[in-house]
Design a protein around this motif. Structure first.
Motif, PDB file in Angstrom:
ATOM      1  N   ASP A 161      42.470  46.625  54.346  1.00 47.55           N
ATOM      2  CA  ASP A 161      43.803  47.077  53.954  1.00 47.55           C
ATOM      3  C   ASP A 161      44.519  47.760  55.123  1.00 47.55           C
ATOM      4  O   ASP A 161      45.729  47.611  55.301  1.00 47.55           O
ATOM      5  N   HIS A 162      43.751  48.475  55.918  1.00 49.99           N
ATOM      6  CA  HIS A 162      44.338  49.124  57.098  1.00 49.99           C
ATOM      7  C   HIS A 162      44.995  48.059  57.981  1.00 49.99           C
ATOM      8  O   HIS A 162      46.132  48.222  58.437  1.00 49.99           O
ATOM      9  N   TYR A 163      44.279  46.962  58.219  1.00 50.52           N
ATOM     10  CA  TYR A 163      44.842  45.920  59.086  1.00 50.52           C
ATOM     11  C   TYR A 163      46.027  45.213  58.404  1.00 50.52           C
ATOM     12  O   TYR A 163      46.977  44.800  59.074  1.00 50.52           O
ATOM     13  N   ARG A 164      45.971  45.100  57.083  1.00 48.00           N
ATOM     14  CA  ARG A 164      47.136  44.545  56.358  1.00 48.00           C
ATOM     15  C   ARG A 164      48.366  45.414  56.591  1.00 48.00           C
ATOM     16  O   ARG A 164      49.453  44.921  56.844  1.00 48.00           O
ATOM     17  N   VAL A 192      41.195  36.276  57.029  1.00 49.25           N
ATOM     18  CA  VAL A 192      42.367  35.404  56.843  1.00 49.25           C
ATOM     19  C   VAL A 192      42.820  35.454  55.385  1.00 49.25           C
ATOM     20  O   VAL A 192      44.020  35.517  55.095  1.00 49.25           O
ATOM     21  N   ASN A 193      41.869  35.464  54.468  1.00 52.93           N
ATOM     22  CA  ASN A 193      42.267  35.576  53.056  1.00 52.93           C
ATOM     23  C   ASN A 193      43.003  36.876  52.786  1.00 52.93           C
ATOM     24  O   ASN A 193      43.932  36.918  51.987  1.00 52.93           O
ATOM     25  N   ALA A 194      42.614  37.935  53.487  1.00 47.09           N
ATOM     26  CA  ALA A 194      43.257  39.235  53.257  1.00 47.09           C
ATOM     27  C   ALA A 194      44.646  39.326  53.893  1.00 47.09           C
ATOM     28  O   ALA A 194      45.506  40.063  53.417  1.00 47.09           O
ATOM     29  N   LEU A 195      44.872  38.580  54.968  1.00 46.76           N
ATOM     30  CA  LEU A 195      46.131  38.762  55.723  1.00 46.76           C
ATOM     31  C   LEU A 195      47.058  37.551  55.662  1.00 46.76           C
ATOM     32  O   LEU A 195      48.126  37.554  56.280  1.00 46.76           O
ATOM     33  N   LYS A 196      46.652  36.528  54.932  1.00 47.20           N
ATOM     34  CA  LYS A 196      47.338  35.240  55.057  1.00 47.20           C
ATOM     35  C   LYS A 196      48.802  35.251  54.609  1.00 47.20           C
ATOM     36  O   LYS A 196      49.577  34.393  55.031  1.00 47.20           O
ATOM     37  N   ASP A 197      49.172  36.199  53.770  1.00 48.29           N
ATOM     38  CA  ASP A 197      50.596  36.220  53.377  1.00 48.29           C
ATOM     39  C   ASP A 197      51.451  36.927  54.441  1.00 48.29           C
ATOM     40  O   ASP A 197      52.673  36.958  54.320  1.00 48.29           O
ATOM     41  N   ILE A 198      50.835  37.483  55.466  1.00 41.58           N
ATOM     42  CA  ILE A 198      51.598  38.219  56.485  1.00 41.58           C
ATOM     43  C   ILE A 198      51.460  37.578  57.872  1.00 41.58           C
ATOM     44  O   ILE A 198      52.391  37.596  58.669  1.00 41.58           O
ATOM     45  N   VAL A 199      50.282  37.034  58.137  1.00 38.12           N
ATOM     46  CA  VAL A 199      49.982  36.543  59.497  1.00 38.12           C
ATOM     47  C   VAL A 199      49.689  35.044  59.455  1.00 38.12           C
ATOM     48  O   VAL A 199      48.962  34.585  58.577  1.00 38.12           O
ATOM     49  N   ASP A 200      50.248  34.297  60.393  1.00 35.44           N
ATOM     50  CA  ASP A 200      49.833  32.892  60.498  1.00 35.44           C
ATOM     51  C   ASP A 200      49.551  32.474  61.945  1.00 35.44           C
ATOM     52  O   ASP A 200      49.407  31.297  62.241  1.00 35.44           O
ATOM     53  N   LEU A 201      49.481  33.466  62.831  1.00 32.20           N
ATOM     54  CA  LEU A 201      49.188  33.181  64.237  1.00 32.20           C
ATOM     55  C   LEU A 201      47.892  33.905  64.592  1.00 32.20           C
ATOM     56  O   LEU A 201      47.828  35.147  64.516  1.00 32.20           O
ATOM     57  N   TRP A 202      46.866  33.127  64.940  1.00 27.93           N
ATOM     58  CA  TRP A 202      45.517  33.694  65.078  1.00 27.93           C
ATOM     59  C   TRP A 202      44.931  33.360  66.441  1.00 27.93           C
ATOM     60  O   TRP A 202      45.079  32.232  66.930  1.00 27.93           O
ATOM     61  N   ARG A 240      38.584  25.591  61.734  1.00 29.05           N
ATOM     62  CA  ARG A 240      38.632  24.759  60.522  1.00 29.05           C
ATOM     63  C   ARG A 240      38.781  25.622  59.274  1.00 29.05           C
ATOM     64  O   ARG A 240      39.545  25.298  58.368  1.00 29.05           O
ATOM     65  N   ALA A 241      38.076  26.733  59.260  1.00 33.50           N
ATOM     66  CA  ALA A 241      38.157  27.619  58.086  1.00 33.50           C
ATOM     67  C   ALA A 241      39.584  28.139  57.924  1.00 33.50           C
ATOM     68  O   ALA A 241      40.129  28.171  56.814  1.00 33.50           O
ATOM     69  N   ILE A 242      40.200  28.529  59.027  1.00 39.10           N
ATOM     70  CA  ILE A 242      41.563  29.091  58.928  1.00 39.10           C
ATOM     71  C   ILE A 242      42.523  28.017  58.402  1.00 39.10           C
ATOM     72  O   ILE A 242      43.328  28.263  57.507  1.00 39.10           O
ATOM     73  N   HIS A 243      42.412  26.808  58.930  1.00 36.97           N
ATOM     74  CA  HIS A 243      43.315  25.749  58.475  1.00 36.97           C
ATOM     75  C   HIS A 243      43.072  25.357  57.019  1.00 36.97           C
ATOM     76  O   HIS A 243      44.005  24.954  56.324  1.00 36.97           O
ATOM     77  N   GLU A 244      41.835  25.500  56.587  1.00 39.78           N
ATOM     78  CA  GLU A 244      41.544  25.202  55.175  1.00 39.78           C
ATOM     79  C   GLU A 244      42.273  26.216  54.277  1.00 39.78           C
ATOM     80  O   GLU A 244      42.856  25.859  53.268  1.00 39.78           O
ATOM     81  N   ILE A 245      42.262  27.480  54.708  1.00 42.33           N
ATOM     82  CA  ILE A 245      42.889  28.536  53.908  1.00 42.33           C
ATOM     83  C   ILE A 245      44.402  28.515  54.082  1.00 42.33           C
ATOM     84  O   ILE A 245      45.163  28.755  53.149  1.00 42.33           O
TER      85      ILE A 245
END
Ligand code: IFM
Length: 467
Positions: A117-120, A169-179, A224-229
């Motif tokens: 949550d801190h990183y979110r 990625v599951n925790a931040l995916k609605d905010i971050v898309d550049l990894w 691959r995991a990130i693109h799947e999510i």
């Protein structure tokens, strides 16, 4: 050629009525160009973590001046807010920050939701300030439980890393898309497993190659995991370039050894991630190992660039592939003589990266020094090379200055200051360096100009903006 490596105009001798006045040029970047800064979790957060670095840095002799990251910039205590305010007020539109695996998974398969949550909150904090977040998932630091299982030498790290990445990625995916999956695999593997100056402190070239191989496999699994999510994600690594040039270009052994060191340090990683063939030019792997899962796992090419070295053939230097490296005599170096001021190297790195046909982000570039006049000059000279690259139609889309506020610089402790803002660790006060004002002007105007050079590094005018 002038000393920026650019051709003189054939008309440079032409007399015009205004030939005595300086060129008042303004170099403009594309409208959508991203201007930012980069940071890494362990270097700024402070506090204790159950990680390999937390114990390592306290061992006698491991860090210059006995420095530690115990307080750092107090981002874990919340000071990221004020530093993100600074970045926003200075016109920055992008920021690359890291998450610390040991905070998120302090014990194997035990997850700390508060850390996530801190990183979110941090990623949201950037968005609220109009800054695009890029998240680095691994930046040199391993959780202690993993280090105790062999760290990057243990093949199981590939699946452990993938599991961790899915969680983040599951925790931040609605905010971050550049990894950025892994920061500087070449530096990380070399420092920790060949040079032995970072944990676990090994000095074994084959351990170094093993670690590197696992880093690449872990990156591919994470990709691959990130693109799947998150199918729209942009995923890459931050690759550290340090050009190694032959000390005597007309002496074949120097050319050979510099070529070999360049291939190992600069080339094999991006090539493996592009082609799926990992080709160490030495030893058992010389013929190349087919690792098809690596192929095509970069959506952008992240370039970290600071310096170059010269190399000469030396049979006694087996650990560094028979090349003795040093800074080019006469070159300007920083206060620790770690980096050489060689801005043309950034252009060369971008030119090489451009061959991969991917968008390019300069994920790090900066100057760590005590000499303020050199910092401004270094910044302007590297921006000039960035602008040149953009004008050669290399697909450079953004620049992240290293770094926003002085931070803990690994084995160099607090003796190398890269910050746009100077930090007094004890009082936690920040003060802008001249380069902070310069960079803010660049970010806000999307340009750099002769006028800026005149105010921040007038010594550059004769070569950069000649009469
Ligand atoms: O501080 C480091 C960073 O962690 C990785 N790239 C180089 C920087 C400056 O030394």
């Amino acid at each position: 050629m002038n000393n920026e490596g650019e051709a003189q105009s054939p008309n440079s001798k032409l007399q015009t009525p205004n030939s005595k006045s300086r060129i008042r040029a303004t170099h403009t970047f594309p409208r959508e160009f991203k201007w930012g800064t980069a940071t890494a979790a362990h270097q700024v957060e402070g506090g204790h973590t159950p990680s390999d670095w937390d114990g390592w840095e306290k061992l006698p002799g491991k860090v210059r001046g006995g420095g530690t990251a115990e307080i750092a910039c107090e981002w874990w205590a919340g000071r990221w807010r004020e530093d993100f305010d600074r970045a926003a007020n200075d016109g920055q539109t992008a920021h690359r920050f890291g998450v610390d695996w040991s905070r998120i998974e302090p014990r194997m398969a035990v997850w700390d939701e508060e850390a996530l949550d801190h990183y979110r909150q941090m990623a949201k904090g950037l968005r609220e300030r109009g800054i695009e977040p890029m998240v680095t998932l691994h930046h040199f630091v391993n959780p202690l439980w993993l280090a105790e299982k062999g760290g990057w030498e243990n093949p199981a790290i590939v699946s452990y890393f993938e599991r961790f990445v899915r969680k983040v990625v599951n925790a931040l995916k609605d905010i971050v898309d550049l990894w950025c999956t892994i920061n500087e695999p070449n530096v990380g593997a070399y420092q920790a497993y060949a040079d032995g100056v970072w944990p676990p402190g090994e000095k074994d070239m084959s351990a170094c190659f093993r670690a590197l191989r696992h880093m690449l496999l872990a990156h591919a699994a994470a990709y691959r995991a990130i693109h799947e999510i998150q199918p729209q994600a942009r995923v890459g690594i931050a690759h550290h370039f340090e050009f190694i040039d032959p000390w005597r270009p007309d002496f074949a052994p120097d050319r050979w050894v510099a070529g070999l060191q360049n291939r190992v340090f600069n080339e094999i990683i991006p090539q493996a991630l592009h082609t799926g063939r990992l080709a160490y030019p030495v030893g058992q792997g010389a013929r190349g190992e087919r690792l098809p899962e690596l192929a095509g796992t970069m959506d952008y090419f992240g370039v970290n660039y600071y310096s170059r070295r010269s190399s000469t053939f030396d049979v006694s230097q087996a650990a560094s592939l028979f090349g003795r490296t040093f800074h080019t005599p006469g070159a300007e170096v920083d206060n620790l003589a770690q980096n050489e001021l060689y801005p043309e190297g950034l252009f060369r790195a971008l030119e090489w990266a451009n061959g991969f046909g991917l968008p390019i982000l300069i994920t790090e570039n900066g100057w760590g020094d005590e000499d303020e006049s050199r910092r401004n000059r270094a910044l302007l000279l590297h921006l000039r090379q960035t602008w040149r690259a953009v004008n050669f139609n290399f697909r450079v889309q953004g620049y992240y200055y290293w770094t926003l506020v002085d931070n803990f610089e690994w084995e160099r402790g607090w003796d190398q200051r890269f910050g746009l803002y100077a930090l007094d660790v004890a009082t936690q006060s920040r003060s802008p360096r001249p380069a902070a004002h310069l960079y803010a002007e660049v970010c806000k105007t999307n340009t750099f100009s002769a006028d800026m050079a005149a105010r921040y590094a007038p010594e550059l005018l004769p070569t950069m903006f000649p009469t």
